[in-house]
Design an enzyme around this catalytic site. Structure first.
Site, short mmCIF file in Angstrom:
data_model
loop_
_atom_site.label_atom_id
_atom_site.label_comp_id
_atom_site.label_asym_id
_atom_site.label_seq_id
_atom_site.Cartn_x
_atom_site.Cartn_y
_atom_site.Cartn_z
N HIS A 90 -11.77 11.81 2.92
CA HIS A 90 -10.80 10.97 3.62
C HIS A 90 -11.54 10.11 4.63
CE1 HIS A 90 -7.03 13.21 2.35
NE2 HIS A 90 -8.02 13.92 1.84
N CYS A 96 -4.59 6.89 2.64
CA CYS A 96 -3.79 7.84 3.40
C CYS A 96 -2.61 7.12 4.03
CB CYS A 96 -4.64 8.57 4.43
SG CYS A 96 -4.70 7.86 6.06
N GLU A 97 -1.46 7.79 4.02
CA GLU A 97 -0.24 7.16 4.51
C GLU A 97 -0.19 7.10 6.04
OE1 GLU A 97 2.96 10.81 4.53
OE2 GLU A 97 2.67 9.72 2.65
N HIS A 98 -1.12 7.76 6.71
CA HIS A 98 -1.10 7.76 8.16
C HIS A 98 -1.89 6.60 8.77
CE1 HIS A 98 -0.57 12.27 7.35
NE2 HIS A 98 0.61 11.74 7.59
N HIS A 99 -3.02 6.22 8.12
CA HIS A 99 -3.86 5.16 8.67
C HIS A 99 -4.13 4.03 7.68
CE1 HIS A 99 -4.96 8.94 10.85
NE2 HIS A 99 -4.75 8.15 11.88
N CYS A 108 -10.38 8.25 6.80
CA CYS A 108 -9.79 8.29 8.14
C CYS A 108 -10.49 9.35 9.00
CB CYS A 108 -8.28 8.56 8.09
SG CYS A 108 -7.83 10.09 7.25
N GLN A 153 -3.05 14.01 0.42
CA GLN A 153 -3.66 14.67 -0.73
C GLN A 153 -2.80 15.81 -1.24
OE1 GLN A 153 -7.86 15.48 -0.34
NE2 GLN A 153 -7.76 17.21 -1.74
#
Length: 202
Positions: A162, A93-96, A164, A134
């Protein structure tokens, strides 16, 4: 690897850091986490992490157009749905920067040309091996096939866990996220959507 990071916005491109830069960054993170990067067990960790990341994020160095490549016109008059289901993938995931683990189901309705079946799995891999959401990954797979093959329609479903959500934050293990993208006849025709969704559950 290219000296330029390909997916930087225009006007914001920077030279790609070196292997040594990446290893130094890992050492800094190890220190920030509270460990000692000079202890025996961690001495080779920066090199291992940099090499692992070059594999895990290798999708940035691959072009969907190149991966899809050659198509075939000798299909013996076949023009019905082509489905490759249960394609496993691992993304982040690009956030975490925490793993996403899932499977993709990809179908299209040919219009005179078909793809080699392995190319569909490779396309999933290209987009999986990038920092992702996603939702974006689902749309990227569908629109790449639509743009290159020009079929009557494309259907993509991704179902994934996910980490995260499982490892941090709300910490809900085992929850699954479903996303879909439909183009062409799949978008216009609810019957085709229903057939796709039925077939991936068989």
């Amino acid at each position: 690897m290219d000296a330029i990071v390909k997916n930087f916005p225009a006007g914001q491109r920077e030279a790609r850091p070196t292997q040594q830069d990446a290893e130094d960054a890992v050492r800094l993170l190890l220190r920030w986490a509270g460990d000692d990067p000079t202890r025996e067990g961690l001495l080779d960790t920066p090199k291992r992490v940099a090499l692992a990341y070059s594999e895990l994020f290798g999708g940035y160095d691959q072009s969907p157009e190149d991966v899809l490549g050659r198509t075939f016109e000798e299909v013996g008059g076949y023009d019905d749905l082509v489905l490759v289901k249960d394609i496993p993938f691992y993304s982040h995931c690009e956030h975490h920067m925490v793993p996403i683990i899932g499977k993709a189901h990809v179908a299209y309705l040919p219009k005179g040309r078909v793809l080699g079946l392995s190319k569909i799995a490779r396309l999933v891999e290209v987009f999986g091996r990038r920092l992702q959401t996603q939702e974006s990954m689902t749309a990227q797979i569908a629109h790449s096939i639509q743009d290159v093959l020009q079929p009557r329609g494309v259907a993509v479903m991704i179902e994934a866990e996910h980490l995260c959500m499982a490892m941090r934050g709300i910490q809900k293990q085992g929850s699954t996220t479903l996303t879909t993208t439909f183009t062409g006849d799949f978008q216009k025709n609810a019957t085709e959507q229903a057939r796709f969704l039925t077939l991936i559950r068989l």
